[in-house]
Design a protein around this motif. Structure first.
Motif, mmCIF file in Angstrom:
data_model
loop_
_atom_site.group_PDB
_atom_site.id
_atom_site.type_symbol
_atom_site.label_atom_id
_atom_site.label_comp_id
_atom_site.label_asym_id
_atom_site.label_seq_id
_atom_site.Cartn_x
_atom_site.Cartn_y
_atom_site.Cartn_z
ATOM 1 N N PHE A 95 21.286 -0.825 53.645
ATOM 2 C CA PHE A 95 21.910 0.195 54.498
ATOM 3 C C PHE A 95 20.939 0.960 55.382
ATOM 4 O O PHE A 95 20.006 1.608 54.884
ATOM 5 N N GLY A 96 21.153 0.911 56.675
ATOM 6 C CA GLY A 96 20.459 1.791 57.619
ATOM 7 C C GLY A 96 19.028 1.399 57.960
ATOM 8 O O GLY A 96 18.509 1.842 58.971
ATOM 9 N N VAL A 97 18.351 0.573 57.149
ATOM 10 C CA VAL A 97 16.954 0.246 57.450
ATOM 11 C C VAL A 97 16.864 -1.105 58.187
ATOM 12 O O VAL A 97 17.849 -1.821 58.306
ATOM 13 N N ASP A 98 15.648 -1.424 58.671
ATOM 14 C CA ASP A 98 15.510 -2.626 59.503
ATOM 15 C C ASP A 98 15.218 -3.890 58.706
ATOM 16 O O ASP A 98 15.106 -4.972 59.271
ATOM 17 N N GLU A 99 15.032 -3.749 57.385
ATOM 18 C CA GLU A 99 14.712 -4.940 56.589
ATOM 19 C C GLU A 99 15.812 -5.224 55.567
ATOM 20 O O GLU A 99 16.579 -4.337 55.197
ATOM 21 N N ASN A 100 15.829 -6.443 55.125
ATOM 22 C CA ASN A 100 16.823 -6.815 54.128
ATOM 23 C C ASN A 100 16.268 -7.928 53.230
ATOM 24 O O ASN A 100 15.270 -8.579 53.567
ATOM 25 N N GLU A 101 16.920 -8.095 52.110
ATOM 26 C CA GLU A 101 16.591 -9.204 51.201
ATOM 27 C C GLU A 101 17.933 -9.596 50.620
ATOM 28 O O GLU A 101 18.636 -8.729 50.081
ATOM 29 N N VAL A 102 18.336 -10.837 50.760
ATOM 30 C CA VAL A 102 19.697 -11.199 50.348
ATOM 31 C C VAL A 102 19.710 -12.505 49.551
ATOM 32 O O VAL A 102 18.744 -13.272 49.588
ATOM 33 N N THR A 103 20.812 -12.715 48.856
ATOM 34 C CA THR A 103 21.038 -14.010 48.214
ATOM 35 C C THR A 103 22.333 -14.572 48.793
ATOM 36 O O THR A 103 23.340 -13.864 48.864
ATOM 37 N N ILE A 104 22.258 -15.842 49.230
ATOM 38 C CA ILE A 104 23.466 -16.468 49.800
ATOM 39 C C ILE A 104 24.095 -17.360 48.731
ATOM 40 O O ILE A 104 23.425 -18.212 48.150
ATOM 41 N N LEU A 105 25.373 -17.132 48.487
ATOM 42 C CA LEU A 105 26.096 -17.967 47.522
ATOM 43 C C LEU A 105 27.031 -18.872 48.304
ATOM 44 O O LEU A 105 27.571 -18.451 49.336
ATOM 45 N N ASP A 106 27.212 -20.104 47.836
ATOM 46 C CA ASP A 106 28.247 -20.910 48.478
ATOM 47 C C ASP A 106 29.371 -21.162 47.477
ATOM 48 O O ASP A 106 29.253 -20.821 46.308
ATOM 49 N N LYS A 107 30.449 -21.775 47.972
ATOM 50 C CA LYS A 107 31.631 -21.885 47.102
ATOM 51 C C LYS A 107 31.423 -22.883 45.966
ATOM 52 O O LYS A 107 32.218 -22.930 45.034
ATOM 53 N N ASN A 108 30.357 -23.712 46.059
ATOM 54 C CA ASN A 108 30.081 -24.644 44.959
ATOM 55 C C ASN A 108 29.164 -24.055 43.896
ATOM 56 O O ASN A 108 28.721 -24.744 42.992
ATOM 57 N N GLY A 109 28.839 -22.800 44.046
ATOM 58 C CA GLY A 109 28.021 -22.136 43.015
ATOM 59 C C GLY A 109 26.527 -22.164 43.285
ATOM 60 O O GLY A 109 25.734 -21.693 42.473
ATOM 61 N N ASN A 110 26.107 -22.725 44.431
ATOM 62 C CA ASN A 110 24.666 -22.736 44.755
ATOM 63 C C ASN A 110 24.235 -21.372 45.282
ATOM 64 O O ASN A 110 25.009 -20.688 45.958
ATOM 65 N N ASN A 148 23.937 -8.387 48.873
ATOM 66 C CA ASN A 148 23.004 -7.338 49.260
ATOM 67 C C ASN A 148 22.836 -6.346 48.131
ATOM 68 O O ASN A 148 23.829 -5.853 47.614
ATOM 69 N N ASP A 149 21.609 -5.995 47.753
ATOM 70 C CA ASP A 149 21.411 -5.006 46.694
ATOM 71 C C ASP A 149 21.240 -3.625 47.345
ATOM 72 O O ASP A 149 20.196 -3.341 47.938
ATOM 73 N N ILE A 150 22.254 -2.776 47.228
ATOM 74 C CA ILE A 150 22.168 -1.483 47.929
ATOM 75 C C ILE A 150 21.545 -0.385 47.073
ATOM 76 O O ILE A 150 21.459 0.763 47.494
ATOM 77 N N SER A 151 21.086 -0.764 45.860
ATOM 78 C CA SER A 151 20.434 0.262 45.034
ATOM 79 C C SER A 151 19.001 0.490 45.519
ATOM 80 O O SER A 151 18.391 1.500 45.252
ATOM 81 N N ARG A 152 18.470 -0.485 46.280
ATOM 82 C CA ARG A 152 17.090 -0.344 46.777
ATOM 83 C C ARG A 152 17.058 0.386 48.103
ATOM 84 O O ARG A 152 17.866 0.125 48.990
ATOM 85 N N LYS A 153 16.099 1.295 48.231
ATOM 86 C CA LYS A 153 16.020 2.119 49.452
ATOM 87 C C LYS A 153 15.332 1.371 50.599
ATOM 88 O O LYS A 153 15.512 1.692 51.767
ATOM 89 N N ASP A 154 14.500 0.350 50.236
ATOM 90 C CA ASP A 154 13.698 -0.322 51.270
ATOM 91 C C ASP A 154 14.450 -1.434 51.988
ATOM 92 O O ASP A 154 13.952 -2.013 52.949
ATOM 93 N N ILE A 155 15.650 -1.775 51.508
ATOM 94 C CA ILE A 155 16.416 -2.845 52.165
ATOM 95 C C ILE A 155 17.873 -2.405 52.279
ATOM 96 O O ILE A 155 18.294 -1.463 51.621
ATOM 97 N N SER A 187 25.622 -2.286 43.905
ATOM 98 C CA SER A 187 24.576 -1.380 43.421
ATOM 99 C C SER A 187 24.113 -1.766 42.018
ATOM 100 O O SER A 187 23.168 -1.200 41.495
ATOM 101 N N GLU A 188 24.806 -2.722 41.376
ATOM 102 C CA GLU A 188 24.368 -3.221 40.063
ATOM 103 C C GLU A 188 24.904 -4.643 39.866
ATOM 104 O O GLU A 188 25.842 -5.048 40.545
ATOM 105 N N ASN A 189 24.310 -5.376 38.935
ATOM 106 C CA ASN A 189 24.734 -6.747 38.596
ATOM 107 C C ASN A 189 25.054 -7.598 39.832
ATOM 108 O O ASN A 189 26.144 -8.176 39.952
ATOM 109 N N LEU A 190 24.094 -7.641 40.740
ATOM 110 C CA LEU A 190 24.315 -8.273 42.056
ATOM 111 C C LEU A 190 24.938 -9.671 41.959
ATOM 112 O O LEU A 190 26.003 -9.926 42.513
ATOM 113 N N LEU A 191 24.264 -10.563 41.234
ATOM 114 C CA LEU A 191 24.720 -11.951 41.237
ATOM 115 C C LEU A 191 26.048 -12.146 40.525
ATOM 116 O O LEU A 191 26.925 -12.871 40.995
ATOM 117 N N GLU A 192 26.165 -11.445 39.411
ATOM 118 C CA GLU A 192 27.414 -11.535 38.637
ATOM 119 C C GLU A 192 28.605 -11.100 39.492
ATOM 120 O O GLU A 192 29.615 -11.803 39.599
#
Ligand code: CTP
Length: 405
Positions: free
Chosen positions: A368-383, A359-366, A337-342
């Motif tokens: 939990f429970g809704v049909d849309e999402n916006e995400v950031t994928i992290l890998d173990k090498n820091g990308n 996943n940023d759950i502070s936003r109502k439009d993406i 709900s805060e400092n997503l990437l960190e």
């Protein structure tokens, strides 16, 4: 891109039928072989000659004009790599859901066992009709993908949700389905979905808002890419792959662990409760004269972290006969709900997984429970890879693309 692919398009009787002409041309330009079946009413909206010229194939409409010994509904179903029905009326959706095969289009759909995509278009009230929505659920449970109609001005004079989605969306859905159809063939994928349920007594529990939709979308996507899929979930889903229904974090851990050694991918999309009640009451707890109630909680195991630890543990050398080294790709999710990437960066390190989908759950439009999402994928090498807001189905596809590649 679509060279040698066989696309079978079913057109039903709706005004949006004329738009499909452009789509046929686009598929042809990409190298696909396109055949068109029209429902009895479709040809009221678009001419056979137009469809025939654009598809460079004859247009199929009647069931009783066979061109060879094999019944047409079977030979067309066998020929196609994918079946697209667009625009799809409430009537045709209903018939296909209920197994009615009263014209060539519905008969082919009945005999069709490969990927089917349906793009409905109809009046807004028809779209919202409970029977129509139930029929869509029936077909989705069988693995059919729906491209929901969009809002706007409708030909019937109404304004609202009902018009055919954009042709670009339909083109992309068909293209992706064809290009990824067997990329996970021979692979076993285990996915968890939904919030765990930690019982307090026979009628009360602690849980969270997770709907399981993201995990379900990932499971469906993997299934269409040819994987053997096991979905371990707290929610009631129906699907053409194995579903293991669980309640608590402990149940979920047992189910995941029993599949882990034979898995190629594990995705922990479930929202696992961090704590459970220390002692669940056998009987319904009474409030009596107590103004306060204190529940004692104990920590649940971290399913994801323990899987990663198990994967890293040294393998016996030599491996026992029939065993294989565990090279399973493990993916976690993190809801912040805060400092997503960190927070996500700290979490991927702490848990030790290969990827973490934040996943940023502070936003109502993406989320939990809704049909849309916006995400950031992290890998173990820091990308990091950011996926812009889109339907969970589309985000699921993109997550798989990232993981597989
Ligand atoms: N997870 C898990 N077991 C738990 C808690 C979480 O397997 N007991 C998994 C989730 O399925 C998810 C990932 O760990 O894939 C991150 O979950 P999240 O709730 O964001 O992290 P927590 O470890 O619970 O950390 P916190 O609640 O402190 O943010």
């Amino acid at each position: 891109m679509l060279r040698n692919k066989h696309i079978l398009i079913g057109i039903t009787g709706g005004i949006a039928a004329y738009k499909i002409c452009t789509l046929i041309r686009d598929f042809k330009k990409s190298g696909a072989d396109v055949k068109v079946i029209c429902s009895p009413n479709a040809l009221n909206f678009v001419t056979k000659l137009t469809l025939q010229n654009l598809s460079q194939n004859e247009v199929y409409e009647g069931e009783f004009t066979p061109r060879n010994w094999k019944p047409e509904h079977i030979s067309l179903a066998d020929w196609a790599d994918i079946m697209l029905i667009a625009p799809a009326t409430a009537n045709t959706i209903g018939k296909i859901a209920q197994g009615i095969a009263d014209n060539l289009l519905t008969s082919v759909a009945c005999a069709f066992s490969k990927k089917m995509i349906i793009a409905p278009a109809m009046n807004v009230n028809m779209w919202q009709n409970e029977s129509v929505q139930n029929n869509i659920k029936i077909l989705e449970a069988r693995g059919v993908d729906f491209l929901p109609p969009e809002r706007g001005f409708l030909a019937c004079g109404y304004s609202g949700k009902g018009r055919l989605c954009s042709l670009a969306k339909i083109y992309n859905a068909v293209n992706e389905a064809l290009n990824y159809s067997d990329i996970l063939k021979g692979k076993k994928v285990v996915i968890t979905a939904g919030g765990t349920i930690e019982e307090i007594d026979p009628v009360r529990y602690i849980s969270n808002y997770s709907s399981g939709k993201m995990g379900f979308a990932l499971a469906k996507s993997a299934y269409y890419m040819g994987a053997e899929v096991v979905l371990i979930t707290t929610k009631a889903f129906e699907a053409p792959f194995k579903i293991v229904k669980v309640k608590s974090a402990l149940d979920m851990q047992e189910a995941v662990n029993s599949e882990f050694d034979t898995s190629d991918y594990v995705i922990m999309a479930a929202a696992v409760a961090d704590y459970r009640v220390k002692e669940r009451s056998e009987q319904k707890m009474k409030k009596e004269n107590n103004d306060k109630l204190t529940l004692k909680l104990v920590k649940n195991p971290d399913i994801l972290a323990e899987l990663c630890k198990h994967k890293r543990a040294p393998h016996p050398d030599p491996l026992p006969k029939g065993a294989r080294e565990n090279d399973c790709v493990i993916v976690g999710f993190c809801a912040e709900s805060e400092n997503l990437l960190e927070n996500a960066k700290a979490k991927i390190e702490k848990k030790g997984c290969d990827y973490l989908v934040a996943n940023d759950i502070s936003r109502k439009d993406i989320g939990f429970g809704v049909d849309e999402n916006e995400v950031t994928i992290l890998d173990k090498n820091g990308n990091t890879t950011k996926l812009e807001k889109a339907s969970k189905v589309r985000i699921a596809r993109k997550i798989w693309e990232r993981i597989i590649n």
